[in-house]
Scaffold this motif. Structure first.
Motif, PDB file in Angstrom:
ATOM      1  N   LEU A 185      -0.797  -0.436  -3.936  1.00  0.00           N
ATOM      2  CA  LEU A 185      -1.447   0.931  -3.583  1.00  0.00           C
ATOM      3  C   LEU A 185      -2.564   1.377  -4.276  1.00  0.00           C
ATOM      4  O   LEU A 185      -3.413   2.235  -3.693  1.00  0.00           O
ATOM      5  CB  LEU A 185      -0.293   1.534  -3.395  1.00  0.00           C
ATOM      6  N   TRP A 237      -5.463  -0.244  -2.415  1.00  0.00           N
ATOM      7  CA  TRP A 237      -5.380   0.357  -1.341  1.00  0.00           C
ATOM      8  C   TRP A 237      -6.256   1.780  -1.188  1.00  0.00           C
ATOM      9  O   TRP A 237      -7.304   1.825  -0.640  1.00  0.00           O
ATOM     10  CB  TRP A 237      -4.243   0.645  -0.579  1.00  0.00           C
ATOM     11  N   SER A 238      -5.908   2.356  -2.359  1.00  0.00           N
ATOM     12  CA  SER A 238      -6.492   3.593  -2.586  1.00  0.00           C
ATOM     13  C   SER A 238      -8.048   3.483  -2.884  1.00  0.00           C
ATOM     14  O   SER A 238      -8.778   4.243  -2.651  1.00  0.00           O
ATOM     15  CB  SER A 238      -5.751   4.549  -3.784  1.00  0.00           C
ATOM     16  N   THR A 259       0.272  -2.667   3.250  1.00  0.00           N
ATOM     17  CA  THR A 259       1.007  -2.265   2.232  1.00  0.00           C
ATOM     18  C   THR A 259       2.293  -2.141   2.443  1.00  0.00           C
ATOM     19  O   THR A 259       3.247  -2.218   1.598  1.00  0.00           O
ATOM     20  CB  THR A 259       0.289  -1.121   1.619  1.00  0.00           C
ATOM     21  N   ALA A 273      -0.093   4.519   5.079  1.00  0.00           N
ATOM     22  CA  ALA A 273      -1.281   3.835   4.654  1.00  0.00           C
ATOM     23  C   ALA A 273      -1.698   3.015   5.702  1.00  0.00           C
ATOM     24  O   ALA A 273      -2.944   2.960   5.761  1.00  0.00           O
ATOM     25  CB  ALA A 273      -0.862   3.194   3.453  1.00  0.00           C
ATOM     26  N   ARG A 313       4.821   7.719  -2.564  1.00  0.00           N
ATOM     27  CA  ARG A 313       4.437   6.459  -3.109  1.00  0.00           C
ATOM     28  C   ARG A 313       2.840   6.218  -3.057  1.00  0.00           C
ATOM     29  O   ARG A 313       2.179   5.613  -4.078  1.00  0.00           O
ATOM     30  CB  ARG A 313       4.837   5.398  -2.113  1.00  0.00           C
ATOM     31  N   LEU A 314       2.200   6.876  -2.167  1.00  0.00           N
ATOM     32  CA  LEU A 314       0.628   6.968  -2.198  1.00  0.00           C
ATOM     33  C   LEU A 314       0.240   7.934  -3.373  1.00  0.00           C
ATOM     34  O   LEU A 314      -0.712   7.575  -3.833  1.00  0.00           O
ATOM     35  CB  LEU A 314       0.134   7.269  -0.736  1.00  0.00           C
ATOM     36  N   SER A 329       0.095   6.205  -6.644  1.00  0.00           N
ATOM     37  CA  SER A 329      -1.043   5.255  -6.906  1.00  0.00           C
ATOM     38  C   SER A 329      -2.402   5.691  -6.815  1.00  0.00           C
ATOM     39  O   SER A 329      -3.221   5.504  -7.736  1.00  0.00           O
ATOM     40  CB  SER A 329      -0.703   4.094  -6.078  1.00  0.00           C
ATOM     41  N   TYR A 330      -2.473   6.690  -5.774  1.00  0.00           N
ATOM     42  CA  TYR A 330      -3.815   7.315  -5.444  1.00  0.00           C
ATOM     43  C   TYR A 330      -4.427   8.083  -6.885  1.00  0.00           C
ATOM     44  O   TYR A 330      -5.614   8.069  -7.354  1.00  0.00           O
ATOM     45  CB  TYR A 330      -3.751   8.353  -4.380  1.00  0.00           C
TER      46      TYR A 330
END
Length: 364
Positions: free
Chosen positions: A48, A51-52, A106, A111, A173-174, A177-178
């Motif tokens: 993640l 992803w971010s 993910t 996401a 969850r995002l 990590s973000y």
């Protein structure tokens, strides 16, 4: 008015006033943000964070393109500036869509849906743009008209950063990590980080170290040298010369940039890490002072052999940068708290099995 009625009216007014004051006194001041929550965020994950990273580095140039497209209908364009703008819009939309397509799924519905939706939007917009080769062959008047039409097309793209942060805020969850991703600005959240979760500062430290600690290994010097050989593609010598010229000319600016970014890092509180940073920074600054100040004209007069020789000198200077990039994983592995952050940083190769997970505990 009778006395009883007067007292009742005063009492009612006092009650209303009291309630009003109470409401005002308990309201949050402007900009106070969400109230803290007792529910911790999940632990951040490398997937993640990746992803971010892609999401943030994609939407920023899209929003810049959108802002720069505003007012193109009244801007005093030339054929050259119109062509340049069309090419920029085309490569930005196409390039960012390609970057997003490469993002692995993910498993987080919000996401994955965001990426899929943005890819479709960018692909649809790109399909509406004129062919750049046809544009280059057009008269200036037509180029300008096409640029204005492209600007109108780009203007239909909504600002992307607000949409991205809205998606992130809706999924804990995002958020987790973000908010530790170096390329993203953290979003405000009521939830606190998970216990012993890696901090943003340590992830940024790791990302910076992994980016610059191995400068000596990023050299085009090596191999057989000596010019083109049988089986080489056409113009191999010319491409090799350009590669060497770029390496020689840009090494100084790369060292300066590395020094600036490393110098900007705050102390981590991890003694070994702070010593490593200090040694690396001093060594990079010392190496930068030893590099000659080349210019394009000077380099252009050198033969391929001369460029090889100069590149060898530059590579030799970079090779003296200490501590070595190979030393970094060993140092990090001894620090559980730092190792967990290192394993999240996109530029770092994850440590081997047995290294601390992002939710790991321990460390200084």
């Amino acid at each position: 008015m009778r006395a009883g009625h007067s007292r009742s009216a005063l009492t009612a007014c006092g009650l209303v006033l009291g309630l009003t004051l109470a409401a005002c006194s308990t309201s949050e001041p402007p900009g106070a943000g969400p109230r803290p929550s007792s529910t911790p965020l999940p632990s951040p994950t490398r997937a993640l964070v990746a992803w971010s990273t892609t999401a943030c580095t994609t939407v920023k140039p899209l929003d810049e393109l959108r802002r720069d497209s505003a007012g193109k209908d009244t801007e005093d364009l030339t054929g050259s500036s119109a062509t340049s703008y069309i090419m920029r819009a085309t490569t930005t939309l196409q390039g960012q869509a390609q970057s997003l397509r490469a993002v692995p799924r993910t498993g987080v519905k919000a996401a994955d849906a965001y990426i899929a939706g943005l890819v479709k939007t960018l692909s649809d917009l790109h399909a509406r743009l004129p062919n750049t080769m046809d544009t280059m062959a057009s008269p200036d008047k037509e180029k300008i008209a096409k640029a204005r039409q492209v600007a109108k097309t780009v203007a239909t793209l909504k600002p992307q950063m607000p949409g991205l942060t809205a998606v992130v805020k809706g999924e804990p969850r995002l958020v987790a990590s973000y908010n530790v991703t170096p390329d993203c600005e953290p979003v405000r959240t009521a939830s606190r980080p998970a216990a012993a979760a890696p901090t943003r500062a340590l992830v940024v430290w790791s990302e910076t170290m992994c980016t610059y600690a191995g400068l000596a290994q990023k050299s085009p010097v090596g191999g057989e040298g000596g010019g083109a050989r049988e089986g080489d593609p056409p113009f191999a010598d010319q491409f090799r010369a350009l590669e060497l010229m770029s390496f020689i000319r840009d090494s100084g600016s790369r060292l300066d940039k590395a020094a600036d970014e490393i110098d900007a890092l705050a102390p981590t509180g991890v003694a070994d890490a702070d010593r490593y940073r200090s040694r690396l920074l001093s060594s990079i600054r010392a190496a930068a002072k030893k590099l000659p100040d080349y210019d394009n004209a000077e380099l252009g007069r050198l033969s391929l052999g001369g460029l090889e020789a100069e590149a060898e000198k530059v590579a030799g200077t970079l090779a003296k940068v200490e501590p070595k990039g190979d030393d970094l994983p060993d140092m990090v592995a001894r620090q559980p708290r730092l190792a967990a952050a290192y394993n999240l940083a996109p530029a770092c190769e994850p440590l081997g099995p047995g290294s601390p997970s992002p939710a790991g505990t321990g460390g200084p």
